[in-house]
Motif scaffolding. Structure first.
Motif, PDB file in Angstrom:
ATOM      1  N   ARG A  51     -48.906 -11.859  23.793  1.00  0.00           N
ATOM      2  CA  ARG A  51     -49.638 -12.381  24.955  1.00  0.00           C
ATOM      3  C   ARG A  51     -49.715 -11.368  26.090  1.00  0.00           C
ATOM      4  N   TYR A  52     -48.867 -10.331  26.064  1.00  0.00           N
ATOM      5  CA  TYR A  52     -48.859  -9.312  27.115  1.00  0.00           C
ATOM      6  C   TYR A  52     -49.602  -8.038  26.712  1.00  0.00           C
ATOM      7  N   LEU A  53     -50.086  -7.969  25.483  1.00  0.00           N
ATOM      8  CA  LEU A  53     -50.677  -6.743  24.962  1.00  0.00           C
ATOM      9  C   LEU A  53     -52.179  -6.865  24.763  1.00  0.00           C
ATOM     10  N   VAL A  54     -52.842  -5.744  24.862  1.00  0.00           N
ATOM     11  CA  VAL A  54     -54.260  -5.660  24.519  1.00  0.00           C
ATOM     12  C   VAL A  54     -54.382  -4.563  23.481  1.00  0.00           C
ATOM     13  N   HIS A  55     -54.762  -4.927  22.281  1.00  0.00           N
ATOM     14  CA  HIS A  55     -54.942  -3.956  21.208  1.00  0.00           C
ATOM     15  C   HIS A  55     -56.343  -3.403  21.320  1.00  0.00           C
ATOM     16  N   GLU A  56     -56.464  -2.097  21.478  1.00  0.00           N
ATOM     17  CA  GLU A  56     -57.771  -1.476  21.662  1.00  0.00           C
ATOM     18  C   GLU A  56     -58.420  -1.093  20.337  1.00  0.00           C
ATOM     19  N   THR A  57     -57.667  -0.435  19.458  1.00  0.00           N
ATOM     20  CA  THR A  57     -58.275   0.051  18.217  1.00  0.00           C
ATOM     21  C   THR A  57     -57.208   0.511  17.229  1.00  0.00           C
ATOM     22  N   SER A  58     -57.591   0.583  15.978  1.00  0.00           N
ATOM     23  CA  SER A  58     -56.783   1.193  14.920  1.00  0.00           C
ATOM     24  C   SER A  58     -57.715   2.063  14.094  1.00  0.00           C
ATOM     25  N   ALA A  59     -57.169   3.090  13.508  1.00  0.00           N
ATOM     26  CA  ALA A  59     -57.993   3.977  12.685  1.00  0.00           C
ATOM     27  C   ALA A  59     -57.133   4.605  11.602  1.00  0.00           C
ATOM     28  N   LEU A  60     -57.768   5.001  10.551  1.00  0.00           N
ATOM     29  CA  LEU A  60     -57.118   5.677   9.434  1.00  0.00           C
ATOM     30  C   LEU A  60     -57.966   6.886   9.086  1.00  0.00           C
ATOM     31  N   PHE A  61     -57.366   8.060   9.058  1.00  0.00           N
ATOM     32  CA  PHE A  61     -58.078   9.294   8.767  1.00  0.00           C
ATOM     33  C   PHE A  61     -57.428   9.991   7.583  1.00  0.00           C
ATOM     34  N   ALA A  62     -58.244  10.564   6.717  1.00  0.00           N
ATOM     35  CA  ALA A  62     -57.745  11.381   5.617  1.00  0.00           C
ATOM     36  C   ALA A  62     -57.818  12.840   6.052  1.00  0.00           C
ATOM     37  N   VAL A  63     -56.699  13.549   5.943  1.00  0.00           N
ATOM     38  CA  VAL A  63     -56.638  14.946   6.345  1.00  0.00           C
ATOM     39  C   VAL A  63     -56.185  15.754   5.137  1.00  0.00           C
ATOM     40  N   PRO A  64     -57.023  16.664   4.652  1.00  0.00           N
ATOM     41  CA  PRO A  64     -56.626  17.452   3.479  1.00  0.00           C
ATOM     42  C   PRO A  64     -55.479  18.398   3.814  1.00  0.00           C
ATOM     43  N   GLY A  65     -54.717  18.729   2.794  1.00  0.00           N
ATOM     44  CA  GLY A  65     -53.611  19.664   2.963  1.00  0.00           C
ATOM     45  C   GLY A  65     -54.103  21.073   3.264  1.00  0.00           C
ATOM     46  N   GLY A  66     -53.171  21.951   3.523  1.00  0.00           N
ATOM     47  CA  GLY A  66     -53.512  23.340   3.827  1.00  0.00           C
ATOM     48  C   GLY A  66     -54.072  24.070   2.612  1.00  0.00           C
ATOM     49  N   SER A  67     -54.460  25.298   2.834  1.00  0.00           N
ATOM     50  CA  SER A  67     -55.052  26.084   1.749  1.00  0.00           C
ATOM     51  C   SER A  67     -54.165  27.289   1.430  1.00  0.00           C
ATOM     52  N   ARG A  68     -54.284  27.762   0.218  1.00  0.00           N
ATOM     53  CA  ARG A  68     -53.558  28.966  -0.197  1.00  0.00           C
ATOM     54  C   ARG A  68     -54.326  30.194   0.300  1.00  0.00           C
ATOM     55  N   ALA A  69     -53.667  31.317   0.315  1.00  0.00           N
ATOM     56  CA  ALA A  69     -54.331  32.564   0.711  1.00  0.00           C
ATOM     57  C   ALA A  69     -55.558  32.778  -0.175  1.00  0.00           C
ATOM     58  N   GLY A  70     -56.689  33.037   0.422  1.00  0.00           N
ATOM     59  CA  GLY A  70     -57.928  33.242  -0.325  1.00  0.00           C
ATOM     60  C   GLY A  70     -58.649  31.963  -0.687  1.00  0.00           C
ATOM     61  N   GLY A  71     -58.057  30.802  -0.403  1.00  0.00           N
ATOM     62  CA  GLY A  71     -58.677  29.519  -0.701  1.00  0.00           C
ATOM     63  C   GLY A  71     -59.296  28.904   0.543  1.00  0.00           C
ATOM     64  N   TYR A  72     -59.654  27.632   0.445  1.00  0.00           N
ATOM     65  CA  TYR A  72     -60.229  26.917   1.582  1.00  0.00           C
ATOM     66  C   TYR A  72     -59.620  25.520   1.645  1.00  0.00           C
ATOM     67  N   PRO A  73     -59.666  24.893   2.837  1.00  0.00           N
ATOM     68  CA  PRO A  73     -59.072  23.562   2.969  1.00  0.00           C
ATOM     69  C   PRO A  73     -59.664  22.573   1.974  1.00  0.00           C
ATOM     70  N   ALA A  74     -58.816  21.761   1.364  1.00  0.00           N
ATOM     71  CA  ALA A  74     -59.166  20.728   0.393  1.00  0.00           C
ATOM     72  C   ALA A  74     -59.644  21.290  -0.943  1.00  0.00           C
ATOM     73  N   GLN A  75     -59.435  22.550  -1.212  1.00  0.00           N
ATOM     74  CA  GLN A  75     -59.879  23.144  -2.475  1.00  0.00           C
ATOM     75  C   GLN A  75     -59.238  22.445  -3.671  1.00  0.00           C
ATOM     76  N   ALA A  76     -57.938  22.205  -3.601  1.00  0.00           N
ATOM     77  CA  ALA A  76     -57.265  21.525  -4.729  1.00  0.00           C
ATOM     78  C   ALA A  76     -57.824  20.129  -4.933  1.00  0.00           C
ATOM     79  N   LEU A  77     -58.154  19.438  -3.861  1.00  0.00           N
ATOM     80  CA  LEU A  77     -58.717  18.093  -3.955  1.00  0.00           C
ATOM     81  C   LEU A  77     -60.118  18.129  -4.567  1.00  0.00           C
ATOM     82  N   LEU A  78     -60.931  19.075  -4.137  1.00  0.00           N
ATOM     83  CA  LEU A  78     -62.318  19.141  -4.594  1.00  0.00           C
ATOM     84  C   LEU A  78     -62.492  19.752  -5.974  1.00  0.00           C
ATOM     85  N   GLU A  79     -61.628  20.695  -6.319  1.00  0.00           N
ATOM     86  CA  GLU A  79     -61.780  21.394  -7.591  1.00  0.00           C
ATOM     87  C   GLU A  79     -60.748  20.974  -8.630  1.00  0.00           C
ATOM     88  N   GLY A  80     -59.789  20.154  -8.224  1.00  0.00           N
ATOM     89  CA  GLY A  80     -58.764  19.687  -9.166  1.00  0.00           C
ATOM     90  C   GLY A  80     -57.723  20.634  -9.358  1.00  0.00           C
TER      91      GLY A  80
END
Length: 80
Positions: A51-80
């Motif tokens: 009764r004392y709170l006002v909930h404004e918003t909630s969100a969920l974001f997917a953030v890919p892991g880091g990349s290896r030298a010479g790679g790019y972000p989310a490469q393992a996710l996109l290329e398997g």
């Protein structure tokens, strides 16, 4: 792997002089099905403080892991 969290408070005044205060809660969770979603369900049921709170918003974001030298972000996710 365990998740982490960050909670920051803020306070100040709005342009019209009324108080503006609250909390920003940020959490990293490896699986939202076991963390984020159950918490949202519990929050939707409310509790004694609701009764004392006002909930404004909630969100969920997917953030890919880091990349290896010479790679790019989310490469393992996109290329398997």
């Amino acid at each position: 792997m365990a998740g982490g969290r960050l909670v920051r408070g803020h306070d100040g005044l709005r342009p019209d002089g009324t108080p503006d205060a609250g909390l920003l809660f940020t959490a990293w969770q490896p699986d939202p099905r076991t963390g984020f979603i159950p918490v949202q369900h519990r929050l939707s049921r409310g509790d004694a403080l609701s009764r004392y709170l006002v909930h404004e918003t909630s969100a969920l974001f997917a953030v890919p892991g880091g990349s290896r030298a010479g790679g790019y972000p989310a490469q393992a996710l996109l290329e398997g």
